[in-house]
Design a protein around this motif. Structure first.
Motif, mmCIF file in Angstrom:
data_model
loop_
_atom_site.group_PDB
_atom_site.id
_atom_site.type_symbol
_atom_site.label_atom_id
_atom_site.label_comp_id
_atom_site.label_asym_id
_atom_site.label_seq_id
_atom_site.Cartn_x
_atom_site.Cartn_y
_atom_site.Cartn_z
ATOM 1 N N ILE A 106 -11.658 -41.935 37.774
ATOM 2 C CA ILE A 106 -10.853 -41.379 39.063
ATOM 3 C C ILE A 106 -9.752 -42.793 39.308
ATOM 4 O O ILE A 106 -8.729 -42.594 39.021
ATOM 5 C CB ILE A 106 -11.709 -41.348 40.056
ATOM 6 C CG1 ILE A 106 -12.307 -40.167 40.030
ATOM 7 C CG2 ILE A 106 -10.534 -41.341 41.379
ATOM 8 C CD1 ILE A 106 -13.381 -39.744 41.021
ATOM 9 N N ILE A 107 -10.402 -44.005 39.368
ATOM 10 C CA ILE A 107 -9.633 -45.029 39.455
ATOM 11 C C ILE A 107 -8.524 -45.398 38.286
ATOM 12 O O ILE A 107 -7.288 -45.722 38.456
ATOM 13 C CB ILE A 107 -10.393 -46.165 39.676
ATOM 14 C CG1 ILE A 107 -11.292 -46.273 40.997
ATOM 15 C CG2 ILE A 107 -9.459 -47.711 39.648
ATOM 16 C CD1 ILE A 107 -12.177 -47.066 41.314
ATOM 17 N N LEU A 108 -9.050 -45.206 37.335
ATOM 18 C CA LEU A 108 -8.223 -45.166 35.782
ATOM 19 C C LEU A 108 -7.134 -44.294 35.753
ATOM 20 O O LEU A 108 -5.859 -44.608 35.582
ATOM 21 C CB LEU A 108 -8.866 -45.407 34.602
ATOM 22 C CG LEU A 108 -9.786 -46.436 34.409
ATOM 23 C CD1 LEU A 108 -10.664 -46.239 33.253
ATOM 24 C CD2 LEU A 108 -9.045 -47.616 34.334
ATOM 25 N N TYR A 109 -7.412 -42.814 36.066
ATOM 26 C CA TYR A 109 -6.353 -41.987 36.082
ATOM 27 C C TYR A 109 -5.252 -42.319 37.262
ATOM 28 O O TYR A 109 -3.983 -42.153 37.213
ATOM 29 C CB TYR A 109 -6.868 -40.692 36.611
ATOM 30 C CG TYR A 109 -7.237 -40.058 35.312
ATOM 31 C CD1 TYR A 109 -6.423 -39.381 34.223
ATOM 32 C CD2 TYR A 109 -8.633 -39.668 35.000
ATOM 33 C CE1 TYR A 109 -6.925 -39.052 33.147
ATOM 34 C CE2 TYR A 109 -9.305 -39.167 33.917
ATOM 35 C CZ TYR A 109 -8.137 -38.719 32.893
ATOM 36 O OH TYR A 109 -8.671 -37.978 31.888
ATOM 37 N N ALA A 110 -5.878 -42.676 38.447
ATOM 38 C CA ALA A 110 -4.857 -42.934 39.701
ATOM 39 C C ALA A 110 -3.934 -44.150 39.221
ATOM 40 O O ALA A 110 -2.654 -44.235 39.378
ATOM 41 C CB ALA A 110 -5.681 -43.208 40.876
ATOM 42 N N VAL A 111 -4.365 -45.237 38.803
ATOM 43 C CA VAL A 111 -3.705 -46.449 38.256
ATOM 44 C C VAL A 111 -2.653 -45.958 37.284
ATOM 45 O O VAL A 111 -1.315 -46.334 37.396
ATOM 46 C CB VAL A 111 -4.421 -47.577 37.844
ATOM 47 C CG1 VAL A 111 -3.523 -48.731 36.963
ATOM 48 C CG2 VAL A 111 -5.259 -48.154 38.581
ATOM 49 N N ARG A 112 -3.167 -45.137 36.352
ATOM 50 C CA ARG A 112 -2.061 -44.622 35.293
ATOM 51 C C ARG A 112 -0.879 -43.831 35.956
ATOM 52 O O ARG A 112 0.360 -43.845 35.719
ATOM 53 C CB ARG A 112 -2.675 -43.514 34.443
ATOM 54 C CG ARG A 112 -1.946 -42.733 33.398
ATOM 55 C CD ARG A 112 -2.402 -41.632 32.758
ATOM 56 N NE ARG A 112 -2.337 -40.602 33.911
ATOM 57 C CZ ARG A 112 -2.844 -39.232 33.658
ATOM 58 N NH1 ARG A 112 -3.511 -38.893 32.724
ATOM 59 N NH2 ARG A 112 -2.896 -38.525 34.872
ATOM 60 N N ASP A 113 -1.098 -43.128 37.109
ATOM 61 C CA ASP A 113 -0.237 -42.098 37.801
ATOM 62 C C ASP A 113 0.688 -43.230 38.856
ATOM 63 O O ASP A 113 1.721 -42.757 39.017
ATOM 64 C CB ASP A 113 -0.764 -41.200 38.601
ATOM 65 C CG ASP A 113 -1.389 -40.065 37.810
ATOM 66 O OD1 ASP A 113 -1.014 -40.120 36.695
ATOM 67 O OD2 ASP A 113 -1.928 -38.968 38.548
ATOM 68 N N ILE A 114 0.201 -44.409 38.993
ATOM 69 C CA ILE A 114 0.948 -45.469 39.742
ATOM 70 C C ILE A 114 1.990 -45.850 38.723
ATOM 71 O O ILE A 114 3.216 -45.949 38.970
ATOM 72 C CB ILE A 114 0.232 -46.452 40.404
ATOM 73 C CG1 ILE A 114 -0.659 -45.997 41.617
ATOM 74 C CG2 ILE A 114 1.153 -47.569 40.870
ATOM 75 C CD1 ILE A 114 -1.508 -46.884 42.020
ATOM 76 N N ILE A 115 1.497 -46.405 37.661
ATOM 77 C CA ILE A 115 2.378 -46.965 36.580
ATOM 78 C C ILE A 115 3.308 -45.763 35.999
ATOM 79 O O ILE A 115 4.599 -46.155 35.834
ATOM 80 C CB ILE A 115 1.569 -47.313 35.400
ATOM 81 C CG1 ILE A 115 0.734 -48.561 35.976
ATOM 82 C CG2 ILE A 115 2.337 -47.861 34.437
ATOM 83 C CD1 ILE A 115 -0.442 -48.908 34.984
ATOM 84 N N THR A 116 2.955 -44.628 35.816
ATOM 85 C CA THR A 116 3.926 -43.635 35.236
ATOM 86 C C THR A 116 3.624 -42.153 36.004
ATOM 87 O O THR A 116 2.647 -41.640 36.104
ATOM 88 C CB THR A 116 3.304 -43.120 33.898
ATOM 89 O OG1 THR A 116 3.142 -44.235 32.917
ATOM 90 C CG2 THR A 116 4.376 -42.127 33.335
ATOM 91 N N PRO A 117 4.423 -42.231 37.167
ATOM 92 C CA PRO A 117 4.409 -41.163 38.179
ATOM 93 C C PRO A 117 4.414 -39.866 37.676
ATOM 94 O O PRO A 117 5.222 -39.655 36.769
ATOM 95 C CB PRO A 117 5.666 -41.413 39.163
ATOM 96 C CG PRO A 117 5.775 -43.056 39.074
ATOM 97 C CD PRO A 117 5.520 -43.213 37.412
ATOM 98 N N ARG A 118 3.799 -38.631 38.032
ATOM 99 C CA ARG A 118 4.075 -37.313 37.643
ATOM 100 C C ARG A 118 4.281 -36.701 38.839
ATOM 101 O O ARG A 118 4.182 -36.814 39.783
ATOM 102 C CB ARG A 118 2.458 -36.867 37.257
ATOM 103 C CG ARG A 118 1.688 -37.831 36.204
ATOM 104 C CD ARG A 118 0.020 -37.378 35.989
ATOM 105 N NE ARG A 118 -0.042 -35.994 36.115
ATOM 106 C CZ ARG A 118 -0.723 -35.193 35.099
ATOM 107 N NH1 ARG A 118 -0.921 -35.699 34.271
ATOM 108 N NH2 ARG A 118 -0.748 -34.034 35.205
ATOM 109 N N GLU A 119 4.895 -35.407 38.391
ATOM 110 C CA GLU A 119 5.314 -34.447 39.203
ATOM 111 C C GLU A 119 4.386 -33.735 39.986
ATOM 112 O O GLU A 119 3.394 -33.220 39.112
ATOM 113 C CB GLU A 119 6.440 -33.458 38.742
ATOM 114 C CG GLU A 119 7.275 -32.844 39.523
ATOM 115 C CD GLU A 119 8.005 -33.449 40.816
ATOM 116 O OE1 GLU A 119 7.820 -32.866 41.830
ATOM 117 O OE2 GLU A 119 8.656 -34.358 40.310
#
Length: 189
Positions: A81-94
């Motif tokens: 969960i934390i890794l996916y969230a960090v990914r979404d901070i770096i590369t925001p998704r719609e």
């Protein structure tokens, strides 16, 4: 276990609908819940077997292994969960359809809350660590769902999409803490 599958399908549907990191974290927690509940069910069946030549004191100690296994799975889910969230901070998704997603996750959360309370109460009454551990896991799943709903509502109200992965990280940390507690409890046993 049946409720766990229903919750997973609802949450994964909500994730595909919204694209929310917080909802994805909730769906990942449900996958872990399905595996953990399956192992808990097997352990519960095994623990009720009478003593035999190889196990003169019975099979009840499997409960501690089951709780430890569930704790380990929870920790793996939290890290994911934390890794996916960090990914979404770096590369925001719609993210979209937040209102519908919030309704789906709210229903899942309330269902898990009621199920978790039932499992914990039954586990305490029957002195079953397996049921208590699974109930705690379901309660964690419910808290995760409430957090995912909060993230969706925050994004809906403020239009600040960063709230979604930040709340997902907080949820991951909460799940990590619960997994640690379950492992400590199983090792203590």
């Amino acid at each position: 276990l049946v409720i766990g599958f229903l919750m997973f399908f609802g949450k994964i549907g909500a994730y595909f609908l919204t694209g929310s990191a917080a909802v994805l974290s909730d769906a990942l927690e449900s996958i872990v819940h399905i595996f953990a509940t399956s192992f808990a069910y097997y352990s519960l069946l095994l623990s009720t077997k009478p003593p035999d030549i190889e196990h003169p004191y019975g099979h009840g100690k499997i409960e501690f292994f089951s709780a430890g296994f569930e704790g380990a799975l929870i920790i793996i889910a939290a890290i994911s969960i934390i890794l996916y969230a960090v990914r979404d901070i770096i590369t925001p998704r719609e993210i979209s359809s937040l209102d519908t997603g919030a309704l789906i996750i709210s229903a899942a959360s309330v269902t898990n809350l009621l199920l978790g309370l039932y499992l914990i109460r039954t586990g305490k009454r029957t002195k079953s660590l397996i049921l208590i551990a699974d109930g705690n896991h379901v309660m964690t799943d419910s808290i995760t769902s409430f957090g995912a709903v909060a993230a969706l509502i925050l994004v809906l109200i403020t239009d600040i999409k960063l709230f979604d992965p930040l709340v997902a990280i907080l949820l991951g940390l909460n799940i990590l803490w619960t997994g640690k507690d379950l492992i400590r409890q199983s090792i203590g046993g």
